[in-house]
Write a protein that holds these residues in place. Structure first.
Motif, PDB file in Angstrom:
ATOM      1  N   GLY A  42     -23.151 -20.634  -1.139  1.00  0.00           N
ATOM      2  CA  GLY A  42     -24.159 -20.551  -0.256  1.00  0.00           C
ATOM      3  C   GLY A  42     -24.437 -18.734   0.140  1.00  0.00           C
ATOM      4  N   LEU A  43     -23.079 -18.294   0.319  1.00  0.00           N
ATOM      5  CA  LEU A  43     -22.316 -17.321   0.564  1.00  0.00           C
ATOM      6  C   LEU A  43     -22.805 -16.267  -0.667  1.00  0.00           C
ATOM      7  N   VAL A  44     -22.403 -17.070  -1.648  1.00  0.00           N
ATOM      8  CA  VAL A  44     -23.036 -15.535  -2.743  1.00  0.00           C
ATOM      9  C   VAL A  44     -24.644 -14.809  -2.038  1.00  0.00           C
ATOM     10  N   LYS A  45     -25.954 -16.029  -2.595  1.00  0.00           N
ATOM     11  CA  LYS A  45     -26.575 -15.785  -1.961  1.00  0.00           C
ATOM     12  C   LYS A  45     -27.147 -14.906  -0.682  1.00  0.00           C
ATOM     13  N   GLU A  46     -26.543 -15.517   0.804  1.00  0.00           N
ATOM     14  CA  GLU A  46     -26.450 -14.641   1.561  1.00  0.00           C
ATOM     15  C   GLU A  46     -26.200 -13.695   1.625  1.00  0.00           C
ATOM     16  N   TYR A  47     -25.015 -12.950   0.703  1.00  0.00           N
ATOM     17  CA  TYR A  47     -24.425 -11.797   0.878  1.00  0.00           C
ATOM     18  C   TYR A  47     -25.499 -11.004   0.025  1.00  0.00           C
ATOM     19  N   ARG A  48     -25.143 -11.852  -1.574  1.00  0.00           N
ATOM     20  CA  ARG A  48     -26.387 -11.118  -2.573  1.00  0.00           C
ATOM     21  C   ARG A  48     -27.662 -10.655  -1.825  1.00  0.00           C
ATOM     22  N   ASP A  49     -28.485 -11.524  -1.407  1.00  0.00           N
ATOM     23  CA  ASP A  49     -29.290 -10.639  -0.381  1.00  0.00           C
ATOM     24  C   ASP A  49     -29.949 -10.001   0.787  1.00  0.00           C
ATOM     25  N   ARG A 116     -19.392 -30.121   4.994  1.00  0.00           N
ATOM     26  CA  ARG A 116     -20.010 -30.987   5.622  1.00  0.00           C
ATOM     27  C   ARG A 116     -21.612 -30.656   5.265  1.00  0.00           C
ATOM     28  N   VAL A 117     -21.666 -29.696   5.852  1.00  0.00           N
ATOM     29  CA  VAL A 117     -23.252 -28.760   5.816  1.00  0.00           C
ATOM     30  C   VAL A 117     -23.746 -27.400   5.162  1.00  0.00           C
ATOM     31  N   PRO A 118     -22.746 -27.441   4.191  1.00  0.00           N
ATOM     32  CA  PRO A 118     -22.505 -25.839   3.343  1.00  0.00           C
ATOM     33  C   PRO A 118     -23.918 -24.590   3.281  1.00  0.00           C
ATOM     34  N   ASP A 119     -25.171 -26.230   2.976  1.00  0.00           N
ATOM     35  CA  ASP A 119     -25.669 -24.446   2.858  1.00  0.00           C
ATOM     36  C   ASP A 119     -26.430 -23.839   4.329  1.00  0.00           C
ATOM     37  N   ASP A 120     -26.243 -24.807   5.451  1.00  0.00           N
ATOM     38  CA  ASP A 120     -26.226 -24.389   6.756  1.00  0.00           C
ATOM     39  C   ASP A 120     -24.768 -23.848   7.066  1.00  0.00           C
ATOM     40  N   ALA A 121     -24.203 -23.731   6.691  1.00  0.00           N
ATOM     41  CA  ALA A 121     -22.563 -23.349   7.435  1.00  0.00           C
ATOM     42  C   ALA A 121     -22.697 -21.847   6.426  1.00  0.00           C
ATOM     43  N   ALA A 122     -23.583 -21.930   5.078  1.00  0.00           N
ATOM     44  CA  ALA A 122     -23.175 -20.165   4.832  1.00  0.00           C
ATOM     45  C   ALA A 122     -24.944 -19.370   5.265  1.00  0.00           C
ATOM     46  N   ARG A 123     -25.449 -20.374   5.430  1.00  0.00           N
ATOM     47  CA  ARG A 123     -26.895 -19.404   6.517  1.00  0.00           C
ATOM     48  C   ARG A 123     -26.147 -18.874   7.791  1.00  0.00           C
ATOM     49  N   ALA A 124     -25.314 -19.682   8.787  1.00  0.00           N
ATOM     50  CA  ALA A 124     -24.980 -19.253   9.687  1.00  0.00           C
ATOM     51  C   ALA A 124     -24.397 -18.092   9.677  1.00  0.00           C
ATOM     52  N   GLN A 125     -23.563 -17.921   8.364  1.00  0.00           N
ATOM     53  CA  GLN A 125     -22.781 -17.010   8.604  1.00  0.00           C
ATOM     54  C   GLN A 125     -23.487 -15.629   7.873  1.00  0.00           C
ATOM     55  N   GLY A 126     -23.828 -16.137   7.064  1.00  0.00           N
ATOM     56  CA  GLY A 126     -25.008 -14.635   6.417  1.00  0.00           C
ATOM     57  C   GLY A 126     -25.753 -14.662   7.203  1.00  0.00           C
ATOM     58  N   ARG A 127     -26.775 -14.461   8.753  1.00  0.00           N
ATOM     59  CA  ARG A 127     -26.650 -14.310   9.329  1.00  0.00           C
ATOM     60  C   ARG A 127     -26.170 -13.231  10.853  1.00  0.00           C
TER      61      ARG A 127
END
Length: 275
Positions: A42-49, A116-127
């Motif tokens: 998920g972090l890869v996607k966030e930081y790639r964007d 637990r919620v990897p997609d939401d966690a990655a989204r929170a960190q990226g945002r």
């Protein structure tokens, strides 16, 4: 980051075709996660964007490079943390609010949100990182609000998701050149206390670590002091000091390998294991 953007701009104009910055950005735009956790994917996607937006829309090469390096590190399975506010020239009236939310985010991540919620966690960190970058620039209110609001929405999802069964291993983090227990570490240690009491655990192994900024002998002493701070906190919660082993590894066992002299939040830590 504003204090390096002028230098970065000149470097981009003259060296973009072959410089490391350009290489990182090009690589990050195409990177796909390898055999990594769902959170890192998920972090890869966030930081790639974020890399693509800063490079192609804003022509902000230094910040594009920052996000590119984080995308590549996440794709490689490395520990990637939310941005440290001290590294940014933020408006003074925004720092307290952002520091509070960063501490809350880190506490939730360390409490198990990454698994637990990897997609939401990655989204929170990226945002969150997006908010930090936009807030430093401080001239595009719509973009600032969008990053912040997306972060807060993701953060709420981390709060309402039921917690898993307590793990037997925890990690707390420390500020640069410090061994005091900061608020996010205190929250994790309170989870340690609750989990230990629930599971009937009374013995702990504490191992302190340091990053590679500073001499090795100093970092060894600092890593021990950090472990001792955690021990003292647990003793204050009623655990017996003779049941808590303390060790320090200095800079010898980094969570994230770095060059000598590099400050790295992920390496300034104490690992807690139930015995």
């Amino acid at each position: 980051m504003s204090r390096i953007k002028l230098l970065g701009a000149f470097a981009a104009l003259s060296l973009l075709a072959g410089c490391v910055t350009g290489y990182n950005i090009d690589a990050a735009k195409e990177v796909q996660p390898g055999n990594v956790s769902a959170f890192n994917a998920g972090l890869v996607k966030e930081y790639r964007d974020l890399t693509t937006f800063e490079a192609d829309k804003m022509y902000d090469w230094p910040d594009a490079d920052l996000f590119a390096r984080k995308a590549l590190a996440a794709a490689n399975g490395e520990t990637v943390l939310p941005e440290e506010l001290a590294n940014w020239d933020l408006p003074v009236d925004k720092i307290d609010e952002m520091a509070k939310y960063r501490a809350e985010l880190v506490s939730l991540l360390d409490a198990g949100a990454r698994t637990r919620v990897p997609d939401d966690a990655a989204r929170a960190q990226g945002r969150f990182d997006c908010w930090v970058e936009q807030q430093e620039e401080n001239h595009q209110p719509d973009d600032i609000a969008a990053c912040k609001n997306d972060f807060l929405a993701a953060l709420e999802k981390l709060k309402v998701t039921p917690a898993p069964m307590a793990p037997d291993r925890f990690t707390v983090y420390f500020d640069f050149d410090r061994s005091n227990i900061r608020p996010d570490a205190q929250a994790v240690l309170n989870d340690v206390v609750a989990a230990a009491k629930k599971e009937g655990v009374s013995e702990f192994s504490l191992t302190g670590h340091a990053d590679r900024a500073g001499p090795p002998d100093y970092n060894l002493r600092l890593s021990i002091k950090r472990a001792e701070s955690v021990r003292d906190y647990l003793v204050g919660k009623g655990f017996m000091p003779q049941n808590i082993s303390v060790a320090g590894r200095g800079e010898a066992d980094p969570a994230v390998p770095t060059a000598d002299g590099v400050r790295e939040q992920a390496n300034r830590r104490v690992e807690i294991i139930f015995q």
